[in-house]
Enzyme design. Structure first.
Site, PDB file in Angstrom:
ATOM      1  N   ASP A 104    -114.778   1.459 -47.200  1.00 35.89           N
ATOM      2  CA  ASP A 104    -114.443   0.044 -47.022  1.00 35.89           C
ATOM      3  C   ASP A 104    -113.123  -0.274 -47.711  1.00 35.89           C
ATOM      4  O   ASP A 104    -112.755   0.363 -48.689  1.00 35.89           O
ATOM      5  CB  ASP A 104    -115.539  -0.843 -47.647  1.00 35.89           C
ATOM      6  N   GLU A 138    -118.686   5.717 -46.115  1.00 36.71           N
ATOM      7  CA  GLU A 138    -119.328   4.917 -47.152  1.00 36.71           C
ATOM      8  C   GLU A 138    -120.442   4.052 -46.555  1.00 36.71           C
ATOM      9  O   GLU A 138    -120.208   3.282 -45.628  1.00 36.71           O
ATOM     10  CB  GLU A 138    -118.288   4.017 -47.822  1.00 36.71           C
ATOM     11  N   ASP A 140    -112.290  -2.354 -49.828  1.00 33.55           N
ATOM     12  CA  ASP A 140    -112.507  -3.238 -50.990  1.00 33.55           C
ATOM     13  C   ASP A 140    -112.556  -2.401 -52.269  1.00 33.55           C
ATOM     14  O   ASP A 140    -112.293  -1.199 -52.237  1.00 33.55           O
ATOM     15  CB  ASP A 140    -113.789  -4.060 -50.816  1.00 33.55           C
ATOM     16  N   ASP A 179    -114.982  -1.378 -54.183  1.00 33.76           N
ATOM     17  CA  ASP A 179    -115.926  -0.265 -54.189  1.00 33.76           C
ATOM     18  C   ASP A 179    -115.421   0.890 -53.332  1.00 33.76           C
ATOM     19  O   ASP A 179    -115.563   2.057 -53.694  1.00 33.76           O
ATOM     20  CB  ASP A 179    -117.292  -0.732 -53.670  1.00 33.76           C
TER      21      ASP A 179
END
Ligand code: 0RA
Length: 651
Positions: free
Chosen positions: A510, A437, A512, A514
């Site tokens: 990541d 990513e 998180d 997203d």
């Protein structure tokens, strides 16, 4: 077959109906007993049930002619059958040429049906319409009661032969025919009637002939029951019934009914939110399993009318395609019934209508009725068209996916995506592909990797913009296409596991929202389009650390909160206790330098990668539908609960 072969035997194409001279050729019912399968298809259960349908069809003909409103069918304890109707009653007056009462002619002369031109839509093909005389021939005993002209008449037959001549047994107010028969066990290999088989056909007939009440009663030991099929709404109710629990796209079925050039056209359609098509078609109450000209006409009209309406309403303005018939029939349930004077049945099972004139007639009836309906109900029209548009998009996506596979040849010539930093080994077993990513993490991964066997494909955040993405949208996404090309297997039907360029495909995102989002999207994509890749165990999820815990020159990487707390304790209590314990929380992969990324996440000697199981992917797919669906609430909840989700998925 011999000389007794009827000129108008079932399945024979013929025009002009049952000519009198054709009937003259017939000599009794011996031919039927000698070759029963020729008349009723088989002597097994199918043929057995066909006896009932034959008698019932005659009663339904009375209903079609407007004289009968009720048919009662009873399965008796000894597996004999009674069919009672309140039609006009079979004629009892003496037949001019046969010199016998009409009822006796009907029951003893093959194809006598043609002698009474009732001017209704009688059937001349398939297995139906062979005449009640066939039933008589194949029954060890048959009795008939005719209520007509204020009198009750009665006759008895054995194996098709008259046992008791017509007599008047009493008075009656009403009219109608009652036929009782016991199938001949010398003929049939199966003599037990099946409730389900009979009830299905009788229910179907009740739907097809609105207002006609058909009752089925079972008097056999241990299974006595009775059901009545009576539908004032006819085909509309049929469609509702077929829809069952499926969620309709619009509240009421769309119906049409019209007569043109002597052909009666009737139909009902309703869409649900699913993707299957259920089209049932009938001609003169017979299920035309193989379709035919009436179905062709219907489909053409549906496709044309919907496309025209969509164009007029500007719904296709932003699309670079027109809606195909398949697009428009996604989620459609339809019942089409036409009545044709002289139907020609063709096809393998003689259930395909051949009359060419019917196509245009149905087309114009449906065009007109549907166009009018859509104009009156624009919101329904738009819902149907939107659904067809999304079907079209899915179709377009499939086409693009196929194109990608075709382009694989170019790929083999060395045209790999520019963004891909490939590895140097060519043996897929040794090769790994990291889907990373973000460009910055991608950069770190490229620097940190072992380029001999690790390939890096950075994915840009743009992938996130795939809003409300059904699989079709996903497939047309630039990033996804790059992934497909890099992996080399193709997608969907064209998928070839042997062409995989890497046996480890590692998703690295990541920790998180997203990141979870992208991972869900990728898993969904693999699950739906490259299922075998997951089954083969080629798909993995990287486990980057969440924390770096360091003191002086000592450092630990923590993969969850427990890890972190342990590391803090160890460093805090350590011999070298000067200085403070530093905790760094990695919000993204980009915060790690290439060396850190290698050590923590990519080095096969120290990393942890999780193999994705089919179940994980399936779950991701369900979650994905929730996230990408129209409902806002589940999306909000997902973001709130995302931390939990990330843990759940990664454990
Ligand atoms: C021939 C002519 C007419 C009715 C029927 C047959 C007839 C046959 C069956 C078999 C079972 N139920 C039936 N009901 C009627 C028409 C008679 C007329 O014109 O009145």
């Amino acid at each position: 077959m011999g000389k007794t072969k009827p000129a108008a035997r079932p399945g024979t194409k013929q025009t002009g109906g049952y000519q009198a001279d054709a009937i003259q050729v017939l000599k009794g019912l011996e031919a039927v007993r000698r070759r029963p399968a020729m008349y009723i298809g088989s002597v097994s259960g199918r043929g057995l049930h066909h006896l009932v349908y034959e008698v019932v069809d005659n009663a339904v003909d009375e209903a079609l002619a407007g004289y009968c409103t009720k048919i009662d069918v009873t399965i008796h304890a000894d597996n004999s059958i009674t069919v009672l109707d309140n039609g006009r009653g079979i004629p009892v007056d003496v037949h001019k040429t046969e010199k016998k009462p009409g009822v006796e002619v009907a029951l003893t002369v093959l194809h006598a049906g043609g002698k009474f031109d009732k001017n209704t839509y009688k059937v001349s093909g398939g297995l139906h319409g062979v005449g009640v005389s066939v039933v008589n021939a194949l029954a060890e005993q048959l009795e008939v009661w005719v209520d007509r002209d204020g009198k009750r008449h009665h006759m008895v037959f054995t194996r098709g032969e008259t046992k008791k001549k017509l007599t008047v047994t009493g008075k009656t107010k009403g009219t109608g025919t009652t036929v009782w028969f016991k199938p001949d066990s010398q003929i049939f290999t199966e003599t037990r009637f099946d409730w389900g088989t009979l009830s299905n056909r009788l229910r179907e007939l009740a739907f097809l002939n609105k207002g006609l009440a058909i009752t089925l009663k079972d008097e056999r030991k241990g299974q006595s029951k009775s059901e009545t099929y009576h539908y004032k709404g006819g085909l509309a109710e049929f469609v509702k019934w077929l829809l069952g629990n499926r969620k309709p796209l619009h509240p009421k079925p769309i119906t049409f009914e019209s007569t043109k050039d002597g052909v009666e056209v009737e139909g009902a359609i309703q869409y649900d939110d699913g993707y299957n098509e259920n089209t049932f078609s009938f001609v003169n109450n017979i299920n035309t399993h193989e379709g035919g000209t009436h179905v062709t006409g219907f489909k053409a009209a549906l496709t044309r009318t919907i496309n025209e309406w969509a164009k007029k309403d500007g719904l296709l303005k932003r699309e670079d395609f027109t809606l195909t018939g398949d697009d428009i029939r996604e989620g459609l349930t339809c019942v089409l019934h036409v009545k044709v004077k002289d139907p020609q049945f063709e096809g393998q099972t003689k259930t395909k209508l051949g009359n060419s004139e019917v196509e245009g007639i149905v087309k114009s009836v449906v065009n007109e009725a549907l166009g009018e309906f859509l104009d009156k109900h624009p919101s329904v029209a738009r819902a149907i068209i939107q659904k067809a548009i999304s079907a079209a998009r899915a179709r377009e996506a499939a086409r693009k996916a196929r194109e990608l596979v075709r382009r694989k040849n170019a790929l083999e010539a060395g045209l790999l995506p520019g963004k891909l930093a490939d590895c140097s080994v060519t043996d897929p077993k040794l090769s790994e592909l990291y889907l990373v990513e973000g460009d910055s993490a991608g950069g770190s991964a490229k620097q940190g990797r072992d380029r001999s066997f690790q390939a890096i494909l950075p994915l840009r955040g743009k992938i996130l913009n795939v809003q409300k993405a059904r699989i079709d949208k996903i497939l047309s996404n630039e990033e996804i296409r790059t992934i497909i090309t890099a992996i080399g297997t193709g997608v969907g039907e064209d998928f070839k596991i042997d062409e995989a360029r890497y046996h480890k495909i590692i998703i690295m995102t990541d920790a998180d929202v997203d990141g979870a989002h992208i991972r869900t999207l990728l898993l969904t994509f693999f699950y739906k389009e490259m299922c075998a890749l997951i089954e083969a165990g080629y798909v993995y999820i990287a486990q980057p650390p969440l924390y770096r815990v360091a003191k002086g020159r000592e450092e630990f990487y923590a993969y969850d909160d427990k890890d972190r707390d342990q590391a803090m304790k160890r460093l805090g209590n350590g011999a070298e206790s000067r200085g403070t314990v530093q905790i760094q929380r990695y919000k993204g992969l980009g915060e790690m330098n290439p060396d850190q990324l290698w050590k923590t996440t990519m080095d096969p000697a120290t990393r942890t990668i999780l193999k994705v199981e089919m179940e994980d992917a399936a779950q991701a797919s369900v979650l994905f539908e929730t996230l990408m669906g129209d409902a806002v609430e589940p999306r909000r909840r997902f973001i709130e609960e995302n931390a939990k989700f990330v843990r759940n998925l990664d454990v």
